[in-house]
Design a protein around this motif. Structure first.
Motif, PDB file in Angstrom:
ATOM      1  N   LYS A 167       0.768  -1.147   0.012  1.00  0.00           N
ATOM      2  CA  LYS A 167      -0.197  -0.103   0.005  1.00  0.00           C
ATOM      3  C   LYS A 167       0.773   1.136   0.043  1.00  0.00           C
ATOM      4  CE  LYS A 167      -3.523  -2.621   2.362  1.00  0.00           C
ATOM      5  NZ  LYS A 167      -4.445  -2.580   3.838  1.00  0.00           N
ATOM      6  N   SER A 168       0.323   2.451  -0.538  1.00  0.00           N
ATOM      7  CA  SER A 168       1.135   3.484  -0.836  1.00  0.00           C
ATOM      8  C   SER A 168       0.813   4.417   0.586  1.00  0.00           C
ATOM      9  CB  SER A 168       0.538   4.494  -1.822  1.00  0.00           C
ATOM     10  OG  SER A 168      -0.957   4.850  -1.628  1.00  0.00           O
ATOM     11  N   ILE A 169       1.643   5.498   0.908  1.00  0.00           N
ATOM     12  CA  ILE A 169       1.768   6.028   2.045  1.00  0.00           C
ATOM     13  C   ILE A 169       0.284   6.599   2.267  1.00  0.00           C
ATOM     14  CG2 ILE A 169       2.326   8.373   3.112  1.00  0.00           C
ATOM     15  CD1 ILE A 169       5.335   7.378   2.605  1.00  0.00           C
ATOM     16  N   ARG A 190      -0.238   1.227  14.626  1.00  0.00           N
ATOM     17  CA  ARG A 190       0.465   0.331  13.507  1.00  0.00           C
ATOM     18  C   ARG A 190       0.833   1.001  12.477  1.00  0.00           C
ATOM     19  NH1 ARG A 190      -2.039  -5.574  15.163  1.00  0.00           N
ATOM     20  NH2 ARG A 190      -0.845  -5.824  17.057  1.00  0.00           N
ATOM     21  N   LEU A 191      -0.384   1.491  11.863  1.00  0.00           N
ATOM     22  CA  LEU A 191      -0.390   2.269  10.446  1.00  0.00           C
ATOM     23  C   LEU A 191       0.479   3.466  10.558  1.00  0.00           C
ATOM     24  CD1 LEU A 191      -4.225   1.801   9.795  1.00  0.00           C
ATOM     25  CD2 LEU A 191      -2.266   0.638   8.340  1.00  0.00           C
ATOM     26  N   LYS A 192       0.372   4.382  11.818  1.00  0.00           N
ATOM     27  CA  LYS A 192       1.126   5.372  11.834  1.00  0.00           C
ATOM     28  C   LYS A 192       2.735   4.992  11.849  1.00  0.00           C
ATOM     29  CE  LYS A 192       1.612   9.552  14.273  1.00  0.00           C
ATOM     30  NZ  LYS A 192       3.109   9.882  14.395  1.00  0.00           N
ATOM     31  N   ASP A 193       2.980   3.774  12.644  1.00  0.00           N
ATOM     32  CA  ASP A 193       4.237   3.561  12.720  1.00  0.00           C
ATOM     33  C   ASP A 193       4.900   3.120  11.319  1.00  0.00           C
ATOM     34  OD1 ASP A 193       6.611   2.725  14.542  1.00  0.00           O
ATOM     35  OD2 ASP A 193       6.217   0.707  13.478  1.00  0.00           O
ATOM     36  N   GLU A 194       4.172   2.576  10.584  1.00  0.00           N
ATOM     37  CA  GLU A 194       4.512   1.717   9.210  1.00  0.00           C
ATOM     38  C   GLU A 194       4.784   3.399   8.570  1.00  0.00           C
ATOM     39  OE1 GLU A 194       5.738   0.023   5.629  1.00  0.00           O
ATOM     40  OE2 GLU A 194       6.115  -0.405   7.860  1.00  0.00           O
ATOM     41  N   ILE A 195       3.883   4.236   8.314  1.00  0.00           N
ATOM     42  CA  ILE A 195       4.053   5.599   7.772  1.00  0.00           C
ATOM     43  C   ILE A 195       5.300   6.187   8.064  1.00  0.00           C
ATOM     44  CG2 ILE A 195       3.003   7.984   7.364  1.00  0.00           C
ATOM     45  CD1 ILE A 195       0.422   6.714   7.920  1.00  0.00           C
ATOM     46  N   GLU A 196       5.587   6.285   9.333  1.00  0.00           N
ATOM     47  CA  GLU A 196       7.026   7.108   9.807  1.00  0.00           C
ATOM     48  C   GLU A 196       8.088   6.128   9.445  1.00  0.00           C
ATOM     49  OE1 GLU A 196       7.105   9.802  11.324  1.00  0.00           O
ATOM     50  OE2 GLU A 196       5.248  10.036  11.164  1.00  0.00           O
ATOM     51  N   ARG A 197       8.119   4.818   9.272  1.00  0.00           N
ATOM     52  CA  ARG A 197       9.156   3.855   8.890  1.00  0.00           C
ATOM     53  C   ARG A 197       9.296   4.311   7.305  1.00  0.00           C
ATOM     54  NH1 ARG A 197      10.035  -1.162  11.580  1.00  0.00           N
ATOM     55  NH2 ARG A 197       8.626  -1.341  13.365  1.00  0.00           N
ATOM     56  N   ARG A 198       8.299   4.568   6.617  1.00  0.00           N
ATOM     57  CA  ARG A 198       8.396   4.713   5.115  1.00  0.00           C
ATOM     58  C   ARG A 198       9.009   6.258   4.945  1.00  0.00           C
ATOM     59  NH1 ARG A 198       4.243   2.552   1.856  1.00  0.00           N
ATOM     60  NH2 ARG A 198       3.804   0.577   2.602  1.00  0.00           N
ATOM     61  N   ASN A 200      11.146   7.658   7.013  1.00  0.00           N
ATOM     62  CA  ASN A 200      12.507   7.992   7.479  1.00  0.00           C
ATOM     63  C   ASN A 200      13.246   6.949   6.439  1.00  0.00           C
ATOM     64  OD1 ASN A 200      11.891   9.337   9.511  1.00  0.00           O
ATOM     65  ND2 ASN A 200      11.535   7.519  11.092  1.00  0.00           N
ATOM     66  N   ASP A 201      12.735   6.098   5.616  1.00  0.00           N
ATOM     67  CA  ASP A 201      13.310   5.128   4.848  1.00  0.00           C
ATOM     68  C   ASP A 201      12.797   4.927   3.513  1.00  0.00           C
ATOM     69  OD1 ASP A 201      15.165   3.314   3.599  1.00  0.00           O
ATOM     70  OD2 ASP A 201      14.700   1.399   4.580  1.00  0.00           O
ATOM     71  N   PRO A 202      12.804   6.278   2.786  1.00  0.00           N
ATOM     72  CA  PRO A 202      12.152   6.399   1.352  1.00  0.00           C
ATOM     73  C   PRO A 202      12.469   4.983   0.239  1.00  0.00           C
ATOM     74  CG  PRO A 202      12.982   8.180   1.806  1.00  0.00           C
ATOM     75  CD  PRO A 202      13.626   7.243   2.950  1.00  0.00           C
ATOM     76  N   GLY A 203      13.751   4.677   0.463  1.00  0.00           N
ATOM     77  CA  GLY A 203      13.959   3.251  -0.494  1.00  0.00           C
ATOM     78  C   GLY A 203      13.366   2.197  -0.117  1.00  0.00           C
ATOM     79  N   ARG A 204      12.624   1.819   1.015  1.00  0.00           N
ATOM     80  CA  ARG A 204      11.995   0.617   1.217  1.00  0.00           C
ATOM     81  C   ARG A 204      10.956   0.057   0.139  1.00  0.00           C
ATOM     82  NH1 ARG A 204       9.597  -0.369   6.870  1.00  0.00           N
ATOM     83  NH2 ARG A 204       8.767  -1.891   5.546  1.00  0.00           N
TER      84      ARG A 204
END
Length: 204
Positions: A167-169, A190-198, A200-204
């Protein structure tokens, strides 16, 4: 009485025993940690604040903070101790117009309030010596009571789920908003945490 300040590390859950959560506190300036077993609602309340999930209506602890503020009551500090039966408990040190009041509380509720107002959390050297552990030794450490044991197979409650990777941001943000509106705050966290991960790491 000597006091040791504690820092909130986060929430963990036990994948083997459903519904078992623990809040992990760490000695400030040290490495020893204290695990306190808590229930799902309290874990949810703490996790929502840690993840800064915005809810459409105030949660119970947010309501308590609002009421205290309306009456000019401030939370000065929280003191974690252990009852004779081994269960963790806490005292809220409240201030109102120059007067100080100490109120008994569950440790989970006290922590949820403290992180909302930035109040310090303390314990005693005796509690830290009895219930504390060093990182890495938890699996060898035998629990003394059900309220002291450290859950096994721990991982953060805001863990990455494989289906999120598709899924996209923007889609994740929309799902997070829907989860918050439905008062499914753990999923929103959980969703907010995944958004923050994305982010902080745009290349994922």
């Amino acid at each position: 009485m000597e006091k040791i300040r504690l820092e909130l590390v986060g929430i963990t859950y036990n994948q083997i025993e459903s519904g078992v959560y623990a809040v992990i506190l760490r000695q400030e300036g040290g490495t020893r940690r204290i695990p306190i077993i808590i229930g799902y609602p309290e874990a949810q309340a703490i996790e929502c604040k840690l993840q800064e999930v915005v809810t459409p209506r105030p949660l119970t602890h947010d309501l308590m903070v609002n009421v205290m503020s309306s009456f000019g009551i401030s939370l000065h500090e929280v003191n974690i101790h252990k009852l004779p039966n081994g269960v963790f408990a806490a005292e809220l040190v409240l201030g109102n117009g120059g007067h100080t009041h100490v109120v008994d509380s569950r440790s989970s509720d006290a922590i949820a309030l403290a992180i909302r107002v930035g109040a310090p959390i303390y314990t005693t050297p005796e509690v830290l010596d009895e219930a504390g552990f060093e990182p890495g030794e938890g699996s060898q450490r035998q629990p003394r009571t059900g309220q002291e044991r450290q859950p096994t197979s721990q991982q953060p409650t805001a863990s990455f789920r494989p289906d999120m990777s598709l899924k996209s941001i923007d889609e994740l943000k929309a799902e997070m908003q829907r989860a918050a509106e439905a008062e499914n705050y753990e999923e929103a966290a959980r969703l907010k945490d995944e958004i923050e991960r994305r982010k902080n790491d745009p290349g994922r």
